[in-house]
Design a protein around this motif. Sequence first.
Motif, PDB file in Angstrom:
ATOM      1  N   ALA A   1      17.141  18.830 144.243  1.00 13.09           N
ATOM      2  CA  ALA A   1      16.548  17.816 143.365  1.00 13.09           C
ATOM      3  C   ALA A   1      17.462  16.603 143.232  1.00 13.09           C
ATOM      4  N   HIS A   2      18.748  16.856 143.055  1.00 11.78           N
ATOM      5  CA  HIS A   2      19.717  15.765 142.940  1.00 11.78           C
ATOM      6  C   HIS A   2      19.718  14.912 144.212  1.00 11.78           C
ATOM      7  N   ALA A   3      19.706  15.569 145.372  1.00 15.25           N
ATOM      8  CA  ALA A   3      19.733  14.833 146.639  1.00 15.25           C
ATOM      9  C   ALA A   3      18.459  14.022 146.843  1.00 15.25           C
ATOM     10  N   ILE A   4      17.318  14.603 146.491  1.00 18.97           N
ATOM     11  CA  ILE A   4      16.040  13.905 146.641  1.00 18.97           C
ATOM     12  C   ILE A   4      15.994  12.671 145.734  1.00 18.97           C
ATOM     13  N   LYS A   5      16.381  12.859 144.483  1.00 17.01           N
ATOM     14  CA  LYS A   5      16.320  11.759 143.524  1.00 17.01           C
ATOM     15  C   LYS A   5      17.317  10.661 143.892  1.00 17.01           C
ATOM     16  N   ALA A   6      18.500  11.069 144.371  1.00 16.38           N
ATOM     17  CA  ALA A   6      19.519  10.088 144.756  1.00 16.38           C
ATOM     18  C   ALA A   6      19.053   9.220 145.914  1.00 16.38           C
ATOM     19  N   GLN A   7      18.142   9.754 146.750  1.00 15.12           N
ATOM     20  CA  GLN A   7      17.645   9.008 147.913  1.00 15.12           C
ATOM     21  C   GLN A   7      16.232   8.466 147.692  1.00 15.12           C
ATOM     22  N   ASP A   8      15.752   8.522 146.446  1.00 16.34           N
ATOM     23  CA  ASP A   8      14.396   8.059 146.132  1.00 16.34           C
ATOM     24  C   ASP A   8      13.341   8.710 147.020  1.00 16.34           C
ATOM     25  N   GLY A   9      13.585   9.974 147.381  1.00 14.77           N
ATOM     26  CA  GLY A   9      12.614  10.712 148.172  1.00 14.77           C
ATOM     27  C   GLY A   9      12.685  10.466 149.658  1.00 14.77           C
ATOM     28  N   ASP A  10      13.448   9.455 150.068  1.00 12.99           N
ATOM     29  CA  ASP A  10      13.575   9.131 151.500  1.00 12.99           C
ATOM     30  C   ASP A  10      14.746   9.935 152.058  1.00 12.99           C
ATOM     31  N   VAL A  11      14.508  11.218 152.301  1.00 12.89           N
ATOM     32  CA  VAL A  11      15.581  12.175 152.567  1.00 12.89           C
ATOM     33  C   VAL A  11      16.062  12.082 154.010  1.00 12.89           C
ATOM     34  N   SER A  12      17.365  11.965 154.163  1.00 10.90           N
ATOM     35  CA  SER A  12      18.002  12.061 155.479  1.00 10.90           C
ATOM     36  C   SER A  12      19.140  13.063 155.379  1.00 10.90           C
ATOM     37  N   ALA A  13      19.599  13.532 156.538  1.00 15.41           N
ATOM     38  CA  ALA A  13      20.693  14.498 156.539  1.00 15.41           C
ATOM     39  C   ALA A  13      21.974  13.873 156.003  1.00 15.41           C
ATOM     40  N   ASP A  14      22.311  12.682 156.515  1.00 11.60           N
ATOM     41  CA  ASP A  14      23.545  12.031 156.074  1.00 11.60           C
ATOM     42  C   ASP A  14      23.472  11.658 154.603  1.00 11.60           C
ATOM     43  N   GLY A  15      22.317  11.171 154.168  1.00 15.92           N
ATOM     44  CA  GLY A  15      22.155  10.809 152.762  1.00 15.92           C
ATOM     45  C   GLY A  15      22.258  12.005 151.837  1.00 15.92           C
ATOM     46  N   THR A  16      21.692  13.122 152.286  1.00 19.83           N
ATOM     47  CA  THR A  16      21.758  14.348 151.473  1.00 19.83           C
ATOM     48  C   THR A  16      23.190  14.836 151.336  1.00 19.83           C
ATOM     49  N   MET A  17      23.915  14.869 152.440  1.00 16.44           N
ATOM     50  CA  MET A  17      25.287  15.360 152.373  1.00 16.44           C
ATOM     51  C   MET A  17      26.162  14.433 151.535  1.00 16.44           C
ATOM     52  N   GLU A  18      25.923  13.145 151.621  1.00 14.33           N
ATOM     53  CA  GLU A  18      26.678  12.207 150.801  1.00 14.33           C
ATOM     54  C   GLU A  18      26.380  12.421 149.316  1.00 14.33           C
ATOM     55  N   ALA A  19      25.104  12.670 148.994  1.00 15.09           N
ATOM     56  CA  ALA A  19      24.708  12.890 147.601  1.00 15.09           C
ATOM     57  C   ALA A  19      25.318  14.169 147.028  1.00 15.09           C
ATOM     58  N   LEU A  20      25.528  15.166 147.889  1.00 13.04           N
ATOM     59  CA  LEU A  20      26.031  16.451 147.413  1.00 13.04           C
ATOM     60  C   LEU A  20      27.550  16.498 147.286  1.00 13.04           C
ATOM     61  N   LYS A  21      28.250  15.549 147.868  1.00 16.80           N
ATOM     62  CA  LYS A  21      29.707  15.549 147.771  1.00 16.80           C
ATOM     63  C   LYS A  21      30.139  15.385 146.316  1.00 16.80           C
ATOM     64  N   GLY A  22      30.841  16.382 145.796  1.00 22.77           N
ATOM     65  CA  GLY A  22      31.324  16.315 144.426  1.00 22.77           C
ATOM     66  C   GLY A  22      30.258  16.521 143.368  1.00 22.77           C
ATOM     67  N   TRP A  23      29.039  16.914 143.773  1.00 19.37           N
ATOM     68  CA  TRP A  23      27.962  17.154 142.801  1.00 19.37           C
ATOM     69  C   TRP A  23      28.366  18.250 141.822  1.00 19.37           C
ATOM     70  N   THR A  24      28.104  18.031 140.543  1.00 21.74           N
ATOM     71  CA  THR A  24      28.413  19.019 139.505  1.00 21.74           C
ATOM     72  C   THR A  24      27.137  19.398 138.764  1.00 21.74           C
ATOM     73  N   PHE A  25      27.150  20.601 138.193  1.00 17.65           N
ATOM     74  CA  PHE A  25      25.950  21.116 137.533  1.00 17.65           C
ATOM     75  C   PHE A  25      26.347  22.183 136.525  1.00 17.65           C
ATOM     76  N   ALA A  26      25.671  22.188 135.380  1.00 18.89           N
ATOM     77  CA  ALA A  26      25.873  23.228 134.369  1.00 18.89           C
ATOM     78  C   ALA A  26      24.951  24.399 134.693  1.00 18.89           C
ATOM     79  N   SER A  27      25.442  25.308 135.502  1.00 18.97           N
ATOM     80  CA  SER A  27      24.668  26.450 135.997  1.00 18.97           C
ATOM     81  C   SER A  27      24.678  27.594 134.988  1.00 18.97           C
ATOM     82  N   PRO A  28      23.716  28.517 135.094  1.00 19.04           N
ATOM     83  CA  PRO A  28      23.799  29.747 134.297  1.00 19.04           C
ATOM     84  C   PRO A  28      25.074  30.538 134.560  1.00 19.04           C
ATOM     85  N   ARG A  29      25.686  30.350 135.733  1.00 16.98           N
ATOM     86  CA  ARG A  29      26.938  31.055 136.034  1.00 16.98           C
ATOM     87  C   ARG A  29      28.140  30.382 135.398  1.00 16.98           C
TER      88      ARG A  29
END
Length: 417
Positions: free
Chosen positions: A336-364
């Motif tokens: 979801a974070h990667a999709i929203k960061a790219q406004d739905g125009d998903v690419s491999a490079d864009g997705t990996m860039e969006a995920l670098k350092g991504w943080t999340f408050a997980s149940p774990r």
Amino acid sequence: MRDSSAVLRRLMRGVLPAAALPAAAFAALALNAAAAPAQAEEVKVGVVLTFSGGAAQFGEQISRGMELYMKEHPEAFGDNTVTLVKRDSKRPGGDIAKNAVQELITREGVDILAGFVFSPNAIASAPLATQGKVPMIIMNAGTAWIPSLSPYIARVSFSMWQTGYPMGQYAAGKLGCKTAAVGYTDYPPGKDSLDAFQMGFEKAGGKLVEAVPMGSPAEVPDFTPFFQRVRDAKPDCFYVFVPSGNHAAAVAKTFADTGMKADGVKLIGPGDITQDTQLQGMGDDAVGLVTMHHYAADYDTPENKAFVKAWKDAYGADSVPDFMAVAGWDGMAAIAHAIKAQDGDVSADGTMEALKGWTFASPRGPIMIDPETRDIVHDENIHEVVKEDGMLKVKVVDTIKQVKDPCKELKVGKCGE
């Protein structure tokens, strides 16, 4: 086909051959895509999991976790629509998963790949992610060096080194184990687990007295001869790695039946052997078992309480999420974070860039995607199985904060290549 921009993306990354369209049509697509106003996209996620056979429970947990996140957090995807295209990998051999991935990329034109219960399936599929330039989100497979197989892989689950190495140190330093034996299922995660525990244990001053391969992940073996061999070695601790599910349920019973529990040997391992869905079936033999892991349904945090409640509301009061379910939930949060960061125009490079350092408050607990390794960073907890009000529960007795994958930190074997 969807809209012109979607077709163009597939042409540009080579999923569709340029010859599939005349030159004039290709140019028109490019002009139309450039001139068109931004609009909501349909993002197709190819999900490769075990939906049949003995490991079907694993695929169900991850799939349910993914779907539950989508249901509970539709706003996380912006105005974009996400479609899950599921394929059954059936077994850990790798061939079926690889064929499924190829079909998802070339015929279905998926934007993102996700799932992968078993390491051999992820390993076999990794080259296709690179060739097709499709991001691949690992939601279980724990062999440490999997993310290094493609620049388009990120992992939201765990690596075997994240549990094995610190557990080795903990066993020697805090559990008082001077000697230890290891029993492991003989495939890549099992070998990783052995190497990780042994290195951590020996660096902390312990001595490994026995290492026993215990069959394949395909079928549950009779563990008795393996455990008897360990008993004869008389270790202080017995570290066991087996796949979750039916393998794990057999461990505590065989441990008690072979007399090691009565001998005072400490049974320890990664949290795979105290999987939430199997815990109650392990009986009193599991009481006192100590594991290192990143999740249990018993975690007393606001995020986990909300997650478990939503799970039970969706799938039944008797249903319980496990660490695979959480990986599905967290994986969809990452997508979801990667999709929203790219406004739905998903690419491999864009997705990996969006995920670098991504943080999340997980149940774990808090998680992050390491920007250098594309692997998960999370807390590792020492669990002890206790019995309260007639039920087995996981009690957190210690925590190691924000553990990166030690295999990569120490540059061990393929992790150092």
